[in-house]
Design a protein around this motif. Structure first.
Motif, PDB file in Angstrom:
ATOM      1  N   GLU A  89       0.833  -1.197   0.000  1.00 22.89           N
ATOM      2  CA  GLU A  89       0.000   0.000   0.000  1.00 22.89           C
ATOM      3  C   GLU A  89       0.872   1.254   0.000  1.00 22.89           C
ATOM      4  N   ALA A  90       1.946   1.232   0.806  1.00 24.93           N
ATOM      5  CA  ALA A  90       2.861   2.372   0.854  1.00 24.93           C
ATOM      6  C   ALA A  90       3.586   2.551  -0.474  1.00 24.93           C
ATOM      7  N   ALA A 146       1.238   4.183  -2.945  1.00 29.86           N
ATOM      8  CA  ALA A 146       1.079   5.600  -2.603  1.00 29.86           C
ATOM      9  C   ALA A 146       2.301   6.397  -3.044  1.00 29.86           C
ATOM     10  N   ASP A 155       2.224   6.972  -6.794  1.00 32.66           N
ATOM     11  CA  ASP A 155       1.276   8.019  -7.167  1.00 32.66           C
ATOM     12  C   ASP A 155       1.803   9.411  -6.845  1.00 32.66           C
ATOM     13  N   ALA A 156       2.629   9.497  -5.801  1.00 39.62           N
ATOM     14  CA  ALA A 156       3.102  10.807  -5.346  1.00 39.62           C
ATOM     15  C   ALA A 156       4.356  11.279  -6.060  1.00 39.62           C
TER      16      ALA A 156
END
Length: 216
Positions: free
Chosen positions: A177-178, A181, A184-185
């Motif tokens: 999950e990290a 993220a 995406d960032a």
């Protein structure tokens, strides 16, 4: 080296030109879009001479690769990757035996060349193989399986951080999950070069030139 009798003038620290190049070249695969490509970077277990791939080790009567595939499948459907498809592939080590069947929904890495695979995949999962280290140096999101059962197989000698660690399947879900993220960032491949690799190529050339000129 000096501990085994080599004088200070015989030891030349040059870094690692190939790894310096890995850091320098962009391997940005672009936007993930609706598909996140996850590559399992396998390696053989050599301690018992079985050369069995680490992902095919059985825990509690079930193969690790099946457990991980279930974690990713659940994550893609529920919490980690909303609205996205996860494409899972396995890259086997050339010495790995036997070649066991892959879980449903997972394919062999379609890219023959490692450099292509390094560019096209987004997230890399493994133990401590050189391929995983290279992926980390190239700026890819990496997850190391730091399972208690594997700790006797790893020498833990990589002198820099290049991945997130997962000590169990719950930790793997959090790390995935990290990683998504972070994808995406970020923009670009985000590669970083450890200080000890800086100027490796030039340092190597300098030593070679001095050697051939008989100055060392």
């Amino acid at each position: 080296m000096r501990d085994v009798g080599f004088g200070a003038d015989c030891v030349h620290v040059v870094g690692h030109p190939y790894l310096e190049r890995i850091c320098a070249e962009s391997r940005d695969s672009g936007s993930t879009g609706n598909t996140i490509r996850v590559l399992f970077v396998s390696q053989p277990i050599t301690s018992d001479q079985s050369f069995k791939g680490i992902f095919f080790t059985q825990f509690g009567g079930r193969r690790l690769i099946d457990e991980i595939a279930d974690v990713i499948e659940m994550g893609s459907a529920h919490f980690a990757f909303p609205g996205r498809r996860v494409k899972m592939c396995l890259r086997r080590h050339p010495k790995e035996q036997p070649l066991e069947k892959l879980p449903k929904g997972m394919d062999a890495d379609p890219f023959a060349e490692w450099d292509t695979s390094l560019r096209e995949h987004h997230i890399f999962i493994g133990m401590d193989s050189m391929a995983l280290v290279e992926a980390g140096l190239a700026g890819k999101r990496c997850i190391t399986l730091d399972l208690p059962e594997f700790r006797s197989l790893s020498d833990g000698s990589v002198p820099f951080a290049y991945s997130k660690k997962a000590v169990n399947t719950a930790g793997l879900a959090e790390a995935l999950e990290a990683a998504v993220a972070a994808l995406d960032a970020s923009s670009g491949n985000g590669s970083t070069c450890p200080e000890f690799l800086h100027d490796s190529t030039q340092r190597t050339l300098d030593v070679a030139e001095r050697f051939f000129n008989k100055k060392i």
